[in-house]
Scaffold this motif. Structure first.
Motif, PDB file in Angstrom:
ATOM      1  N   THR A   1     -14.840  -1.431  -7.587  1.00 46.92           N
ATOM      2  CA  THR A   1     -13.715  -0.498  -7.733  1.00 46.92           C
ATOM      3  C   THR A   1     -13.481  -0.251  -9.211  1.00 46.92           C
ATOM      4  O   THR A   1     -14.199  -0.798 -10.058  1.00 46.92           O
TER       5      THR A   1
ATOM      6  N   ALA B   1       4.109   2.152  -0.803  1.00 46.69           N
ATOM      7  CA  ALA B   1       2.730   1.951  -0.334  1.00 46.69           C
ATOM      8  C   ALA B   1       1.749   2.712  -1.201  1.00 46.69           C
ATOM      9  O   ALA B   1       0.695   2.181  -1.572  1.00 46.69           O
ATOM     10  N   ASN B   2       2.085   3.953  -1.518  1.00 43.54           N
ATOM     11  CA  ASN B   2       1.125   4.801  -2.213  1.00 43.54           C
ATOM     12  C   ASN B   2       1.896   5.945  -2.875  1.00 43.54           C
ATOM     13  O   ASN B   2       2.619   6.676  -2.187  1.00 43.54           O
TER      14      ASN B   2
ATOM     15  N   ASN C   1       1.668  -2.722  -2.762  1.00 48.16           N
ATOM     16  CA  ASN C   1       2.382  -2.657  -1.489  1.00 48.16           C
ATOM     17  C   ASN C   1       2.748  -4.082  -1.062  1.00 48.16           C
ATOM     18  O   ASN C   1       1.877  -4.856  -0.687  1.00 48.16           O
TER      19      ASN C   1
ATOM     20  N   ARG D   1     -12.745  -3.800  -0.496  1.00 45.46           N
ATOM     21  CA  ARG D   1     -12.029  -2.973  -1.471  1.00 45.46           C
ATOM     22  C   ARG D   1     -11.052  -2.000  -0.809  1.00 45.46           C
ATOM     23  O   ARG D   1     -10.150  -1.475  -1.468  1.00 45.46           O
ATOM     24  N   ASP D   2     -11.248  -1.742   0.497  1.00 40.66           N
ATOM     25  CA  ASP D   2     -10.325  -0.832   1.195  1.00 40.66           C
ATOM     26  C   ASP D   2      -8.905  -1.393   1.258  1.00 40.66           C
ATOM     27  O   ASP D   2      -7.939  -0.637   1.367  1.00 40.66           O
TER      28      ASP D   2
ATOM     29  N   HIS E   1       9.288   3.195   1.093  1.00 40.61           N
ATOM     30  CA  HIS E   1       8.364   2.056   1.117  1.00 40.61           C
ATOM     31  C   HIS E   1       7.282   2.319   0.063  1.00 40.61           C
ATOM     32  O   HIS E   1       6.689   3.405   0.018  1.00 40.61           O
TER      33      HIS E   1
ATOM     34  N   GLY F   1      -7.083   3.409   6.218  1.00 40.45           N
ATOM     35  CA  GLY F   1      -6.200   4.010   5.210  1.00 40.45           C
ATOM     36  C   GLY F   1      -5.924   5.479   5.447  1.00 40.45           C
ATOM     37  O   GLY F   1      -4.784   5.932   5.330  1.00 40.45           O
ATOM     38  N   ARG F   2      -6.970   6.225   5.824  1.00 35.85           N
ATOM     39  CA  ARG F   2      -6.780   7.675   5.984  1.00 35.85           C
ATOM     40  C   ARG F   2      -5.798   7.989   7.099  1.00 35.85           C
ATOM     41  O   ARG F   2      -4.957   8.870   6.973  1.00 35.85           O
TER      42      ARG F   2
ATOM     43  N   ARG G   1       0.865   8.690  -3.950  1.00 33.10           N
ATOM     44  CA  ARG G   1       0.465  10.025  -3.478  1.00 33.10           C
ATOM     45  C   ARG G   1       1.183  10.402  -2.190  1.00 33.10           C
ATOM     46  O   ARG G   1       1.563  11.553  -1.998  1.00 33.10           O
ATOM     47  N   ILE G   2       1.343   9.433  -1.282  1.00 31.42           N
ATOM     48  CA  ILE G   2       2.068   9.705  -0.029  1.00 31.42           C
ATOM     49  C   ILE G   2       3.491  10.152  -0.367  1.00 31.42           C
ATOM     50  O   ILE G   2       4.000  11.150   0.142  1.00 31.42           O
TER      51      ILE G   2
ATOM     52  N   TRP H   1      -9.813   4.630 -10.200  1.00 25.11           N
ATOM     53  CA  TRP H   1      -9.764   4.960  -8.772  1.00 25.11           C
ATOM     54  C   TRP H   1      -8.453   4.472  -8.168  1.00 25.11           C
ATOM     55  O   TRP H   1      -7.771   5.210  -7.455  1.00 25.11           O
TER      56      TRP H   1
ATOM     57  N   CYS I   1       5.618  -3.363   7.378  1.00 24.08           N
ATOM     58  CA  CYS I   1       6.294  -2.759   6.219  1.00 24.08           C
ATOM     59  C   CYS I   1       7.696  -2.245   6.539  1.00 24.08           C
ATOM     60  O   CYS I   1       8.494  -2.013   5.635  1.00 24.08           O
TER      61      CYS I   1
ATOM     62  N   ARG J   1      -5.722   7.050  -6.721  1.00 21.90           N
ATOM     63  CA  ARG J   1      -5.555   7.128  -5.268  1.00 21.90           C
ATOM     64  C   ARG J   1      -4.276   6.496  -4.755  1.00 21.90           C
ATOM     65  O   ARG J   1      -3.812   6.801  -3.666  1.00 21.90           O
TER      66      ARG J   1
END
Ligand code: UT7
Length: 352
Positions: free
Chosen positions: A31, A256-257, A284, A153-154, A254, A219-220, A259-260, A35, A114, A39
């Motif tokens: 990784t 988590a990300n 997270n 890595r996911d 929350h 993840g997606r 981008r979300i 990245w 979560c 991401r």
């Protein structure tokens, strides 16, 4: 019967000392810092030390929250611990926490991943609103690093350890939770699982060989779910409380990300300045993410008296849980320990 509101009158957090940066992860899996930042928005996360457990982290956060609320553990009527990474299956970590604190009250866990802290806040609110309990300790805690495959890595780049706690007490003035939205899409549960070790798939060498003793996430799919549910659930709590989007002073999603959160906030034209983010520091932390963020928002002066705060969470289940809160204390009282000494804890005034 007198209408009782449930105000947050104490708060605290604990994060382990050890910092694991994206650069450290570059040496462990295929990784890169770029990245992970691009991401997810995560730069580093905390990892519990060998001598720490979910219970010890929970207790560290809880002691601060009790201090702020000016309460002793023996004053508590109930302890709720939200976690999906407990010390053991049995006994529930809530009882371990109760014993370590020296509390004498009932205790139970909530394990919705979560969303656990917000599910817990809504549960605590019911006990307060009915007058059943007056002093509730709610902790969101995860020691998730022990359930991660450090070769995957996911998942391993996304999560971190930590704990956040609040004390919830009754108020006669409108404070705390005034609307909520809870949900579960159980048919999507397979997108975020820890398959091994339960009754359906007891722990065995085979489970370990297949890596089913570790957290798995698609993840997606979770990303798509989260991007849909965040704006929808926020709208639901706004509608129930008769508030417009513009009237929300702070959104704590929350963590988590990034981008979300960014996509969801843009999709409803919500002011990004009113969104609290700290996931770059902690990753997270699942059930701990919202309470840690709430405590940091308070400590950074982002929370003022009468502010309307939306907490919106999503995760394993797949579940969602959101709450609209009205903050009940003035910002000059909000810095660190002992603040509640100058703060009205209204439990005494309540006649049930
Ligand atoms: O708390 C519970 C809620 N959880 C969440 O909300 C998490 C939701 N999901 C996510 O945050 C994102 O889906 C991730 C951050 C997990 C992944 O981001 P993404 O943009 O959805 O990436 P992707 O899964 O589509 O993968 C893109 C590429 C893939 O390579 P190919 O197939 O395009 O060649 C992955 O193999 O990135 C690859 N990849 C990585 N590359 C470098 C996956 N993980 C990594 C990694 N480092 N750690």
């Amino acid at each position: 019967m007198t209408q009782l509101y449930s105000q947050i009158s104490g708060w605290g957090k604990y994060v382990p000392e050890k910092i694991l940066t994206n650069y450290d992860l570059e040496k462990m899996v295929d990784t890169s810092h770029e990245w992970i930042m691009q991401r997810s928005g995560i730069a580093e996360r905390r990892i519990a030390g060998e001598d720490e457990t979910t219970a010890t982290m929970a207790v560290a956060a809880a002691r601060q929250a009790l201090d702020v609320a000016n309460l002793a553990p023996t004053d508590l009527d109930l302890i709720i611990v939200s976690t999906s990474s407990p010390d053991y299956f049995v006994p529930a970590v809530s009882s371990t926490v109760q014993a370590m604190l020296g509390a004498t009250c009932p205790a139970f866990i909530i394990a919705t991943g979560c969303t656990g802290f917000v599910y817990g806040l809504v549960t605590a609110h019911q006990f307060i609103a009915t007058g059943a309990f007056k002093r509730i300790l709610l902790i969101g805690v995860e020691l998730i690093s022990r359930f991660l495959n450090w070769e995957d890595r996911d998942t391993c780049v996304l999560f971190g350890d930590g704990a956040g706690a609040v004390v919830i007490t009754p108020s006669l003035a409108p404070r705390g939770v005034f609307s909520f939205d809870l949900g579960s899409n159980g048919d999507q549960g397979h997108h975020l699982t820890l398959k091994g070790g339960g009754s359906a798939n007891p722990m065995s060498y085979d489970v370990i060989d297949k890596g089913e003793n570790y957290l798995y996430m698609n993840g997606r799919e979770v990303f798509k779910f989260a991007s849909r549910v965040l704006p929808r659930s926020l709208r639901a709590i706004l509608e129930q409380s008769d508030l417009s989007l513009q009237e929300v002073d702070l959104l704590i999603p929350h963590q988590a990300n990034a981008r979300i959160i960014d996509m969801a906030v843009r999709s409803i034209n919500f002011d990004p300045q009113k969104v609290f983010l700290n996931l770059h520091k902690y990753g997270n932390t699942s059930a701990a993410s919202i309470p840690i963020a709430l405590v940091e928002a308070i400590q950074e002066g982002r929370v003022k008296a009468d502010d309307k705060i939306a907490l919106v969470s999503f995760g394993a289940g797949l579940t969602w849980a959101s709450v609209m809160l009205q903050w009940g204390v003035s910002s000059q009282n909000l810095n660190g320990h002992g603040a509640a000494a100058a703060m009205p804890v209204q439990a005494e005034k309540v006649v049930i």
